[in-house]
Design an enzyme around this catalytic site. Structure first.
Site: not given
Ligand code: NAD
Ligand code: UGA
Length: 435
Positions: A11, A255, A322
């Site tokens: 993010v 997530c 993960r």
């Molecule tokens: P991530 O694990 O990829 O990255 C988190 C980063 O934060 C790491 O680089 C870590 O070193 C850093 N960090 C941890 N503690 C810290 C601190 N005290 N100061 C500064 N940096 C620090 O996480 P992500 O996947 O980007 O997810 C972040 C948040 O966004 C989560 O709450 C997740 O649920 C949400 N989110 C994730 C996605 C996704 O697709 N991955 C999509 C939407 C929302």
């Molecule tokens: C998901 C949401 O799609 C995002 O909108 C959200 O921001 C994000 O979580 C988050 O909050 O972290 P992501 O986990 O990156 O995104 O990937 P997805 O494409 O949603 O897939 C999630 C899992 O569901 C995967 O294992 C994928 O293979 C599975 N999936 C997805 C299915 O089994 N069937 C589907 O039709 C779609």
């Protein structure tokens, strides 16, 4: 606009690059110095479409820089975005320790230039109100959730379905939303608490759709129907929508599962039933076990068997393993006495159980294997010739946990094919009588 981003994960990096694309000057800060050093050299921390090229472009233009020095990162920033991880605790509730560490660091910082601290992590409702209380008199606190998916993070960031902004002061919300005006997305201005629940609820709904699709696909399997056809027809109703109805091994990744666990914990804490969330999780727990059970049933047991696995990442387009259900399946195959030869196009190194090995080429993984299990929806798997698969497999079984292979062509090549709610025509069971 000078923006500081705290946490350079999926993010944080999409926000950094996306805002640089929108004309902002961005500094990224992370607690992990190795990650910062790599980013300063222009190295993407993970495989993600467009990150390499846009990172290099904005570093070169001076729109984007990275630092491991918190004071340097925060100084002069008019907006501070926080996007650190919020994983599940053992009890299912969100672990907010990284987020609170950020808030503590901000409390000790000079925030005189800061118009707002914008929380972007996924968090339980009420968290931002507590953060606002902790930063009272120092900075405005806004909650602006992110909806991007891994594998298409930058594209999703730059083409959102909506921009959600929650907070107390309308002017501050509008000022933040204005940054995204060029994206022409609908804007939802609301309270912090609404925005927090909106994000978790959206993820749980998508997860629920997948569990529903998997239940229907399992029924198709029992009834000799074809899940892809059935779910295509279901999703063609605009009220339902075709997205997130692809059946498979279940949803994995960092997530969906943790956000379902978090919503369940929130519901329990507020003494409000949330039956669908529990059911969504239960279906998702049993789905990978069904894949293993299918292989065991077809092979007459797994003890001493050699199984090829294609796909270890939680979805295609990423190298993220993960909470990947593919990894859980590999572990279960090992526990049941099988050896595993795994391949994933995006994984060069990964810690696997003792009885599993990683192979760079998909056909190498097949060598001498009894069966092939397809566990990630990489499209390239569907382009591998059926006769090459048939030539390598000993017991001729393919369990396609993602429905990416052509079952009819595999059957013509002499293989036994089992998808998720999908079989080759000649392998469909007769409809059970007296339904
Ligand atoms: P991530 O694990 O990829 O990255 C988190 C980063 O934060 C790491 O680089 C870590 O070193 C850093 N960090 C941890 N503690 C810290 C601190 N005290 N100061 C500064 N940096 C620090 O996480 P992500 O996947 O980007 O997810 C972040 C948040 O966004 C989560 O709450 C997740 O649920 C949400 N989110 C994730 C996605 C996704 O697709 N991955 C999509 C939407 C929302
Ligand atoms: C998901 C949401 O799609 C995002 O909108 C959200 O921001 C994000 O979580 C988050 O909050 O972290 P992501 O986990 O990156 O995104 O990937 P997805 O494409 O949603 O897939 C999630 C899992 O569901 C995967 O294992 C994928 O293979 C599975 N999936 C997805 C299915 O089994 N069937 C589907 O039709 C779609």
């Amino acid at each position: 606009m000078n923006i500081c981003i705290i946490g350079t994960g999926y993010v944080g990096m999409a926000s950094a690059i996306g805002l640089a694309e929108l004309g902002c000057t961005v500094v990224g800060y992370d607690i992990d110095p190795a990650r910062v050093a790599g980013l300063q050299r222009g190295e993407a921390p993970y495989r993600e479409a467009q990150v390499d090229t846009l990172l290099a472009r904005h570093l070169r233009r001076g729109r984007l820089r990275f630092t491991a020095d918190h004071t340097d990162a925060v100084r002069g920033a008019s907006l501070i975005l926080v996007s650190v991880g919020t994983p599940a605790r053992p009890d299912g509730a969100a672990d907010l320790s990284a987020l609170w560490a950020c808030v503590e660091a901000l409390r000790r910082s000079d925030l005189s230039a800061c118009e707002a601290v914008v929380i972007r992590s996924t968090i339980p409702p009420g968290t931002c109100d507590a953060i606002a209380a902790a930063l009272a008199g120092r900075a405005e606190v806004i909650y602006a959730p992110e909806f991007l998916r891994e594998g298409s993070a930058i594209a999703d960031f730059l083409a959102p379905d909506r921009i959600v902004v929650g907070g107390d002061r309308l002017a501050a919300l509008v000022a933040y939303a204005k940054l995204f005006e060029p994206l022409d997305a609908p804007v939802v201005l609301t309270t912090r608490r609404n925005a927090e629940l909106m994000k978790v609820a959206a993820n749980v709904f998508l997860a629920m759709k997948i569990s529903f699709a998997n239940e229907i696909a399992n029924l198709c399997d029992a009834l000799g129907a074809d899940a892809d056809d059935v779910l295509r027809g279901v999703g063609a109703d605009r009220r339902i929508g075709a997205a997130f109805l692809a059946p498979g091994i279940g949803f994995g990744g960092p997530c969906f599962e943790k956000d379902c666990l978090s919503l369940r914990a929130i519901a329990e804490h507020s003494r409000t039933p949330a039956e669908l969330v529990g059911a969504t999780l239960r279906t998702n727990e049993s789905q990978p076990r069904r894949i293993v059970a299918t292989a065991a049933e077809e092979l007459g047991g797994l003890e001493g068997r050699r199984i090829a696995v294609w796909g270890l990442t939680f979805k295609a387009g990423t190298d993220d393993v993960r909470d990947s259900l593919a990894m859980r399946i590999v572990a279960e195959l090992g526990e049941r006495g099988a050896t595993v030869r795994a391949h994933d196009p995006a994984v060069r190194a990964v810690t696997l159980p003792r009885q599993a090995t990683l192979h760079a080429h998909p056909l190498d993984a097949l060598d001498g294997a009894d069966a092939l299990l397809v566990l990630t929806e990489w499209p390239e798997f569907g382009r591998i010739a059926p006769h090459a698969i048939a030539a390598a497999l000993r017991a001729g079984l393919v369990v396609d946990g993602r429905n990416v292979l052509d079952g009819e062509r595999l059957a013509q090549a002499g293989l036994r094919y089992r998808g998720v709610g999908r079989r080759a025509e000649r392998e469909r069971p007769a409809l059970p009588v007296a339904i």
